[in-house]
Design a protein around this motif. Structure first.
Motif, PDB file in Angstrom:
ATOM      1  N   SER A   1       0.855  -1.330  -0.047  1.00 39.63           N
ATOM      2  CA  SER A   1       0.209  -0.110   0.148  1.00 39.63           C
ATOM      3  C   SER A   1       0.690   1.534  -0.280  1.00 39.63           C
ATOM      4  CB  SER A   1      -0.969   0.167   1.246  1.00 39.63           C
ATOM      5  OG  SER A   1      -1.916   1.301   1.004  1.00 39.63           O
ATOM      6  N   THR A   2       0.959   1.892  -1.446  1.00 43.34           N
ATOM      7  CA  THR A   2       2.521   2.639  -1.270  1.00 43.34           C
ATOM      8  C   THR A   2       1.924   4.044  -1.619  1.00 43.34           C
ATOM      9  OG1 THR A   2       2.823   2.175  -3.007  1.00 43.34           O
ATOM     10  CG2 THR A   2       4.019   0.648  -1.872  1.00 43.34           C
ATOM     11  N   SER A   3       2.534   5.231  -2.324  1.00 42.99           N
ATOM     12  CA  SER A   3       2.244   6.340  -2.246  1.00 42.99           C
ATOM     13  C   SER A   3       3.223   6.727  -3.803  1.00 42.99           C
ATOM     14  CB  SER A   3       2.644   7.210  -1.362  1.00 42.99           C
ATOM     15  OG  SER A   3       1.063   7.413  -0.951  1.00 42.99           O
ATOM     16  N   GLY A   4       3.131   7.064  -4.763  1.00 46.35           N
ATOM     17  CA  GLY A   4       4.317   7.324  -5.811  1.00 46.35           C
ATOM     18  C   GLY A   4       4.340   8.887  -5.694  1.00 46.35           C
ATOM     19  N   VAL A   5       6.314   8.764  -5.602  1.00 44.52           N
ATOM     20  CA  VAL A   5       6.697   9.878  -6.032  1.00 44.52           C
ATOM     21  C   VAL A   5       6.878  10.141  -7.729  1.00 44.52           C
ATOM     22  CG1 VAL A   5       9.017  11.448  -5.718  1.00 44.52           C
ATOM     23  CG2 VAL A   5       9.107   9.589  -4.382  1.00 44.52           C
ATOM     24  N   SER A   6       5.814  11.426  -7.699  1.00 38.85           N
ATOM     25  CA  SER A   6       5.644  12.038  -9.380  1.00 38.85           C
ATOM     26  C   SER A   6       6.836  13.153  -9.379  1.00 38.85           C
ATOM     27  CB  SER A   6       4.350  12.709  -8.389  1.00 38.85           C
ATOM     28  OG  SER A   6       4.860  13.846  -7.715  1.00 38.85           O
ATOM     29  N   ALA A   7       6.945  13.463 -10.670  1.00 34.49           N
ATOM     30  CA  ALA A   7       7.863  13.941 -11.326  1.00 34.49           C
ATOM     31  C   ALA A   7       7.364  15.281 -11.397  1.00 34.49           C
ATOM     32  CB  ALA A   7       7.412  13.458 -13.144  1.00 34.49           C
ATOM     33  N   GLY A   8       9.198  15.976 -10.240  1.00 33.71           N
ATOM     34  CA  GLY A   8       9.301  17.230 -10.258  1.00 33.71           C
ATOM     35  C   GLY A   8       8.832  17.549  -8.741  1.00 33.71           C
TER      36      GLY A   8
ATOM     37  N   GLY B   1       6.053   4.175  16.743  1.00 31.03           N
ATOM     38  CA  GLY B   1       6.085   2.674  16.030  1.00 31.03           C
ATOM     39  C   GLY B   1       5.212   2.351  14.912  1.00 31.03           C
ATOM     40  N   GLU B   2       5.211   3.167  14.040  1.00 37.83           N
ATOM     41  CA  GLU B   2       4.210   3.249  12.297  1.00 37.83           C
ATOM     42  C   GLU B   2       5.728   2.524  11.405  1.00 37.83           C
ATOM     43  OE1 GLU B   2       0.315   5.517  12.164  1.00 37.83           O
ATOM     44  OE2 GLU B   2       1.915   6.644  11.432  1.00 37.83           O
ATOM     45  N   VAL B   3       4.955   2.095  10.825  1.00 37.19           N
ATOM     46  CA  VAL B   3       6.323   1.463   9.375  1.00 37.19           C
ATOM     47  C   VAL B   3       5.141   2.247   7.751  1.00 37.19           C
ATOM     48  CG1 VAL B   3       7.013   0.293   7.656  1.00 37.19           C
ATOM     49  CG2 VAL B   3       7.140   0.012  10.268  1.00 37.19           C
ATOM     50  N   LYS B   4       5.645   2.662   7.220  1.00 38.72           N
ATOM     51  CA  LYS B   4       4.942   2.716   5.988  1.00 38.72           C
ATOM     52  C   LYS B   4       6.123   2.364   4.279  1.00 38.72           C
ATOM     53  CE  LYS B   4       0.755   6.554   7.811  1.00 38.72           C
ATOM     54  NZ  LYS B   4       1.839   7.130   7.426  1.00 38.72           N
ATOM     55  N   PHE B   5       5.430   1.975   3.201  1.00 39.83           N
ATOM     56  CA  PHE B   5       5.837   1.371   2.515  1.00 39.83           C
ATOM     57  C   PHE B   5       5.959   3.092   1.336  1.00 39.83           C
ATOM     58  CE2 PHE B   5       5.486  -1.855   4.527  1.00 39.83           C
ATOM     59  CZ  PHE B   5       6.210  -2.575   4.201  1.00 39.83           C
ATOM     60  N   VAL B   6       6.420   4.098   0.792  1.00 39.17           N
ATOM     61  CA  VAL B   6       6.425   4.143   0.132  1.00 39.17           C
ATOM     62  C   VAL B   6       7.729   4.233  -1.551  1.00 39.17           C
ATOM     63  CG1 VAL B   6       7.993   7.133  -0.898  1.00 39.17           C
ATOM     64  CG2 VAL B   6       7.387   6.335   1.530  1.00 39.17           C
ATOM     65  N   GLN B   7       6.625   3.702  -3.108  1.00 45.23           N
ATOM     66  CA  GLN B   7       6.691   3.527  -3.733  1.00 45.23           C
ATOM     67  C   GLN B   7       7.470   4.861  -4.599  1.00 45.23           C
ATOM     68  OE1 GLN B   7       3.777   1.596  -6.682  1.00 45.23           O
ATOM     69  NE2 GLN B   7       4.339   3.391  -8.218  1.00 45.23           N
ATOM     70  N   ILE B   8       8.602   4.414  -5.440  1.00 44.11           N
ATOM     71  CA  ILE B   8       9.264   5.555  -6.108  1.00 44.11           C
ATOM     72  C   ILE B   8       8.789   5.208  -7.700  1.00 44.11           C
ATOM     73  CG2 ILE B   8      12.072   5.919  -7.017  1.00 44.11           C
ATOM     74  CD1 ILE B   8      11.281   6.677  -3.871  1.00 44.11           C
ATOM     75  N   SER B   9       8.803   3.771  -7.948  1.00 46.22           N
ATOM     76  CA  SER B   9       8.498   3.893  -9.082  1.00 46.22           C
ATOM     77  C   SER B   9       8.160   2.333  -9.641  1.00 46.22           C
ATOM     78  CB  SER B   9       9.156   3.877 -10.248  1.00 46.22           C
ATOM     79  OG  SER B   9       8.875   4.138 -11.496  1.00 46.22           O
TER      80      SER B   9
ATOM     81  N   ILE C   1       7.563  13.697  -1.952  1.00 46.02           N
ATOM     82  CA  ILE C   1       5.969  12.946  -1.107  1.00 46.02           C
ATOM     83  C   ILE C   1       5.882  12.894   0.374  1.00 46.02           C
ATOM     84  CG2 ILE C   1       7.693  10.523  -1.349  1.00 46.02           C
ATOM     85  CD1 ILE C   1       4.902   9.018  -0.982  1.00 46.02           C
ATOM     86  N   GLY C   2       5.372  13.621   1.149  1.00 47.45           N
ATOM     87  CA  GLY C   2       5.565  13.607   2.413  1.00 47.45           C
ATOM     88  C   GLY C   2       4.683  12.608   2.954  1.00 47.45           C
ATOM     89  N   VAL C   3       6.033  12.140   4.428  1.00 44.09           N
ATOM     90  CA  VAL C   3       5.199  10.668   4.851  1.00 44.09           C
ATOM     91  C   VAL C   3       4.756  11.288   6.717  1.00 44.09           C
ATOM     92  CG1 VAL C   3       5.619   8.733   5.711  1.00 44.09           C
ATOM     93  CG2 VAL C   3       6.657   9.423   3.993  1.00 44.09           C
ATOM     94  N   GLY C   4       3.826  11.116   6.903  1.00 44.87           N
ATOM     95  CA  GLY C   4       3.661  11.133   8.336  1.00 44.87           C
ATOM     96  C   GLY C   4       3.756   9.753   9.403  1.00 44.87           C
ATOM     97  N   LEU C   5       4.430   9.681   9.990  1.00 43.84           N
ATOM     98  CA  LEU C   5       4.688   8.910  10.519  1.00 43.84           C
ATOM     99  C   LEU C   5       4.400   8.906  12.302  1.00 43.84           C
ATOM    100  CD1 LEU C   5       7.960   6.790   9.124  1.00 43.84           C
ATOM    101  CD2 LEU C   5       5.699   5.836   9.290  1.00 43.84           C
ATOM    102  N   GLY C   6       3.539   8.163  12.817  1.00 45.27           N
ATOM    103  CA  GLY C   6       3.785   7.985  14.459  1.00 45.27           C
ATOM    104  C   GLY C   6       5.326   7.201  15.575  1.00 45.27           C
TER     105      GLY C   6
END
Length: 226
Positions: A145-152, A162-170, A155-160
């Motif tokens: 479950s990811t969010s991608g970095v858009s061209a130009g 104990g949290e782990v998040k997946f950040v998709q590059i491409s 991406i902002g990631v809010g983390l509390g």
């Protein structure tokens, strides 16, 4: 063999003294003497091969870590760079939808790519939590479950805590046997809300759908984001 290459986000970042610092130490400061200096982190190459005819290689990975411009003590920014390469020797068996796999057998009904074989790369980011292999394997095997970095952009990631998040590059669709690559240079990830220590590590997943379903995952080395 066919070659498919995607160039990711590119961002100009001043790097005076990076080469000298990286040569002297493995984890050094770009600007010595500054209280909030940028930190350059070189990261090791990696490779993983699977019996399914997939080999994943990651090369040239590094990160540049900066304090957040918000200056609130709970934010930081990391620019990540690298190349993820997938060599696929077996032609995917069809490009059916995610629920069209054979009943009772591994197939495209197990796909998290929604019907297309795919190369997917990005970063796992955690706040005050370990992101060792056993801590993140469940998240990858369960689908990203990811969010991608858009061209130009970034991406902002809010983390509390104990949290782990997946950040998709491409990602790149795999339609036939061949070599597929994703290059990314200074893709910006801004982390907010984590007052404690934060970590990140790269992931690259190759998922081949069809009757001979397979998923191959290569993790990068974990590194501190401060």
């Amino acid at each position: 063999m066919s070659e498919n290459r995607t160039t990711g986000v590119r961002r100009s970042v001043a790097r005076a003294g990076v080469g000298a610092a990286a040569a002297a130490v493995a984890f050094g400061l770009l600007s010595t003497g500054a209280a909030n200096a940028d930190t350059f982190v070189p990261l090791p190459d990696g490779q993983k091969a699977s019996p399914a005819g997939v080999t994943i290689t990651r090369t040239g990975e590094h990160a540049l870590i900066s304090p957040s411009l918000a200056a609130n003590g709970a934010g930081r920014v990391v620019w990540v760079s690298g190349t993820a390469i997938a060599e696929v020797t077996e032609t995917p068996e069809g490009e059916a939808g995610p629920w069209n796999g054979p009943t009772g057998r591994p197939g495209s009904n197990n796909s998290s790519t929604h019907g297309t074989s795919q190369l997917n790369t990005g970063y796992i980011v955690g706040c005050q939590v370990s992101i060792a292999d056993d801590a993140v394997s469940a998240g990858v095997s369960g689908g990203l479950s990811t969010s991608g970095v858009s061209a130009g952009g970034s991406i902002g990631v809010g983390l509390g805590p104990g949290e782990v998040k997946f950040v998709q590059i491409s990602s790149k669709d795999i339609t036939k046997a061949g070599t597929y690559a994703i290059d990314y240079q200074d893709a910006e990830i801004e982390i907010q809300g984590c007052a404690g220590y934060a970590q990140a590590r790269a992931y690259t997943v190759v998922e081949i759908i069809g009757d001979n379903y397979s998923k191959t995952t290569l993790y990068g080395a974990p590194f501190s984001i401060g």
